[in-house]
Write a protein that holds these residues in place. Structure first.
Motif, mmCIF file in Angstrom:
data_model
loop_
_atom_site.group_PDB
_atom_site.id
_atom_site.type_symbol
_atom_site.label_atom_id
_atom_site.label_comp_id
_atom_site.label_asym_id
_atom_site.label_seq_id
_atom_site.Cartn_x
_atom_site.Cartn_y
_atom_site.Cartn_z
ATOM 1 N N GLN A 166 3.699 -0.409 -4.983
ATOM 2 C CA GLN A 166 2.586 0.530 -5.169
ATOM 3 C C GLN A 166 2.718 1.732 -4.244
ATOM 4 O OE1 GLN A 166 -1.494 -1.342 -5.765
ATOM 5 N NE2 GLN A 166 -0.345 -3.059 -4.897
ATOM 6 N N VAL A 178 4.268 0.551 -12.626
ATOM 7 C CA VAL A 178 4.344 -0.466 -11.574
ATOM 8 C C VAL A 178 3.859 -1.800 -12.124
ATOM 9 C CG1 VAL A 178 3.420 -1.210 -9.331
ATOM 10 C CG2 VAL A 178 4.007 1.200 -9.707
ATOM 11 N N ALA A 180 2.622 -5.219 -10.152
ATOM 12 C CA ALA A 180 2.293 -5.724 -8.820
ATOM 13 C C ALA A 180 1.691 -7.122 -8.960
ATOM 14 C CB ALA A 180 1.310 -4.782 -8.119
ATOM 15 N N SER A 183 -0.786 -9.135 -5.266
ATOM 16 C CA SER A 183 -0.671 -7.974 -4.395
ATOM 17 C C SER A 183 -1.912 -7.773 -3.523
ATOM 18 C CB SER A 183 -0.437 -6.718 -5.246
ATOM 19 O OG SER A 183 -0.012 -5.646 -4.437
ATOM 20 N N PRO A 243 -2.367 0.402 -0.410
ATOM 21 C CA PRO A 243 -2.305 1.278 -1.583
ATOM 22 C C PRO A 243 -3.617 2.008 -1.846
ATOM 23 C CG PRO A 243 -1.192 -0.782 -2.048
ATOM 24 C CD PRO A 243 -1.839 -0.950 -0.705
ATOM 25 N N LEU A 250 -1.665 8.128 -6.850
ATOM 26 C CA LEU A 250 -1.435 7.362 -8.078
ATOM 27 C C LEU A 250 -2.267 7.910 -9.230
ATOM 28 C CD1 LEU A 250 -1.421 3.774 -6.543
ATOM 29 C CD2 LEU A 250 0.546 4.940 -7.541
ATOM 30 N N VAL A 257 -0.437 0.782 -13.852
ATOM 31 C CA VAL A 257 -0.271 -0.320 -12.898
ATOM 32 C C VAL A 257 -0.755 -1.618 -13.537
ATOM 33 C CG1 VAL A 257 -0.822 -1.224 -10.625
ATOM 34 C CG2 VAL A 257 -0.627 1.256 -10.954
ATOM 35 N N TYR A 259 -1.515 -5.563 -12.663
ATOM 36 C CA TYR A 259 -1.753 -6.527 -11.587
ATOM 37 C C TYR A 259 -1.857 -7.936 -12.167
ATOM 38 C CZ TYR A 259 -3.248 -2.784 -8.354
ATOM 39 O OH TYR A 259 -3.311 -1.679 -7.556
ATOM 40 N N LYS A 284 -4.110 0.676 -16.886
ATOM 41 C CA LYS A 284 -4.123 -0.429 -15.935
ATOM 42 C C LYS A 284 -4.449 -1.733 -16.649
ATOM 43 C CE LYS A 284 -8.921 0.723 -14.638
ATOM 44 N NZ LYS A 284 -9.811 1.116 -13.532
#
Length: 540
Positions: A166, A178, A180, A183, A243, A250, A257, A259, A284
């Protein structure tokens, strides 16, 4: 000598370094003797389309980082993936199988061991400036060795590597997406939740890094958390490593991203990652699962079918290859419900909660529909009870994933040292979805105080499972002050079955946390008429 004495502590207890090493050796030689058929097939597929090599990446300050490269020799355009290693002496080896799968599907991949671990030079800086620079140097290395044009760049990391991923994406504009896994978003909050030290998490990090080379600053920060020293200094150290601090960068580029997190995460509790997730404005996705740190995704690391890794592949296929695979239309959140394991997609995090049901803490030990003032419940400090976060960091989550969550015998909770409130039996299944919130007022006779609140699901026979919890510390109020604590318990997706009760337990000692209490001091909980004590339950 016991097995525990022979085997160093690992955040990845189920990963077998010998098997992973044999897989890598087969990638180099082509000899798949002894490999499972699925792994042998992966080796053969990779070697038919790409070349695997081990080597070194020149990182920041000239330090050499141990690395592995999966590279296609053709000149056609390709996406790239860089994978910084987790917090483990296994280094990049953790990613060997998944990197091979990515490469067989057309990606050029570089996995490297973060500085200070295993065969990489340098010292462990915990996602400091050198680690961020290392990520960009690793990307330079991969770009230079890619024969054709680069169509997209992704960073993927688990645990430690996810935080670094990140941060690199926030600082290096070449990064397009990304992934992650397990995280952190706010490292300061992860170490000091509601001003309470996560001492067992820090101990676990130190144990897992026994063979690593920690920088003097890293060692000092960890020592300070354990000893309760220099909180402002630790938070200042954590800020640039979070992050969340760099979220504007970002969001400016709307970096996609993905997660994946566990509900009962004991290293990086989910709420601090949720804070990060909710502030992201680009594409996301958040997958929340039963288990603990890195557990839900661990089976994919040694090649077994794993829905989290499947979605990670789909995320990169969509955002780096432009594949219309439907992941963009499946909602931002996917929750695995405890303990049915039902998967529930939702368009956004707030949409999990449809309404709030408030239960008041009453003097007779009830969670009641109406407020009640004038009562006191006393908690004795320095005495642990059978209400605890978990039996062990990380490993307790594997029992949960196997369908064997810890059972709490609620009759054994000592009411002389803990405060307990219980609801009426549920008339129908209660669907907890979101973040429970607790407001409670108490008087501490001494300066500095800590309590831990646990929400339990209690069956008619008195046995219980933990739903969620949170610690709280007050470090500033004068002795004999009346303190109002307003805290969020860790987020959850939990079904309380008909006939079961919810039980709120508050005690002043848990081995997972450092506490600010004096031994045998007391905390007197109450509910003033003007500011009643209550528990807000998010229902979906």
């Amino acid at each position: 000598m016991t097995q525990a004495a022979r085997t160093p502590f690992s955040l990845y207890p189920e990963l077998d370094a010998t098997s992973l090493g044999a897989f890598v050796t087969a990638l180099e030689s082509g000899d798949v003797t002894g490999l499972a058929p699925a792994r042998a097939a992966e080796v053969a597929e990779l070697r038919s389309v790409a070349v695997f090599t081990r080597g070194k990446v020149t990182g920041a300050d000239g330090d050499l980082l141990d690395a592995a490269l999966w590279r296609h020799t053709g000149i056609q355009p390709r996406p790239l993936i860089v994978m910084p290693s987790p917090w483990t002496s296994l280094g990049w080896l953790v990613y060997a199988v998944q990197a091979t799968v990515f490469a067989a599907r057309g990606y050029n991949v570089l996995a490297y061991t973060t500085r200070g671990f295993a065969a990489s030079e340098g010292q462990v800086e915990v996602a400091g400036a050198l680690d961020v620079a290392d990520g960009s140097r690793a990307l330079d290395h991969l770009v230079e060795r890619s024969a054709g044009p680069v169509t997209g760049i992704g960073f993927l990391g688990d645990s430690y590597g996810s935080g670094i991923s990140q941060l690199v994406a926030a600082h290096d504009t070449r990064v397009d997406a990304v992934v992650a896994l397990s995280s952190w978003g706010d490292l300061g909050e992860a170490f000091y939740e509601n001003s309470t030290r996560h001492v067992e998490a820090v101990r676990a990090l130190l144990k897992a890094a026994e063979k690593a080379r920690l920088s003097p600053q890293t060692q000092s920060v960890f020592d300070n958390v354990l000893a309760g020293r220099d909180v402002p200094g630790t938070l200042a150290w954590a800020e640039p490593r979070s992050p969340f601090t760099h979220i504007k960068e970002l969001n400016r580029r709307e970096v996609p991203v993905f997660y994946a997190h566990a509900w009962h995460e004991t290293l990086f509790p989910p709420n601090q990652t949720l804070k990060m997730f909710n502030e992201l404005t680009g594409p996301k996705r958040l997958v929340l699962s039963i288990g603990d740190h890195s557990g839900p995704e661990s089976s994919g690391m040694f090649g077994l079918p794993n829905r989290i890794w499947t979605d990670a592949h789909r995320w990169f296929d969509h955002h780096l290859k432009g594949v219309d695979n439907g992941i963009a239309d499946e909602g931002q959140v996917l929750s695995e419900v405890m303990w049915s394991k039902t998967l529930e997609p939702r368009p956004t995090w707030p949409s999990l909660t449809e309404h709030i049901h408030r239960l008041h803490l009453a003097g007779g030990g009830e969670l009641a529909e109406e407020p009640e003032a004038g009562w006191t419940a006393t908690v004795v400090c320095g005495v642990d009870t059978t209400a605890t976060v978990a039996d062990a960091v990380v490993t307790a989550g594997y029992a949960e994933m196997a369908g064997r969550p810890k059972v709490y015998p609620t009759d054994d909770i000592d009411r002389s040292v803990a405060a307990v409130w219980a609801s009426a039996p549920a008339a129908e299944t209660t669907r907890l979805r979101g973040t429970p919130k607790l407001r409670v007022t108490y008087r501490a006779a001494n300066p500095g105080s800590t309590f831990v609140a646990y929400l339990l699901d209690v069956a008619p026979d008195g046995s219980a499972h933990i739903v969620t919890h949170a610690p709280y510390s007050d470090l500033e109020s004068a002795p004999d002050s009346l303190i109002r604590a307003e805290i969020e318990l860790q987020a959850t997706a939990y079904d309380v079955q008909r006939g079961n009760r919810l039980m709120l337990v508050i005690d002043a000692r848990d081995p997972f946390y450092g506490d600010a209490n004096l031994p045998r001091a007391t905390l007197a909980f109450t509910s003033p008429e003007q500011t009643p004590s209550y528990l807000d339950l998010p229902l979906g």
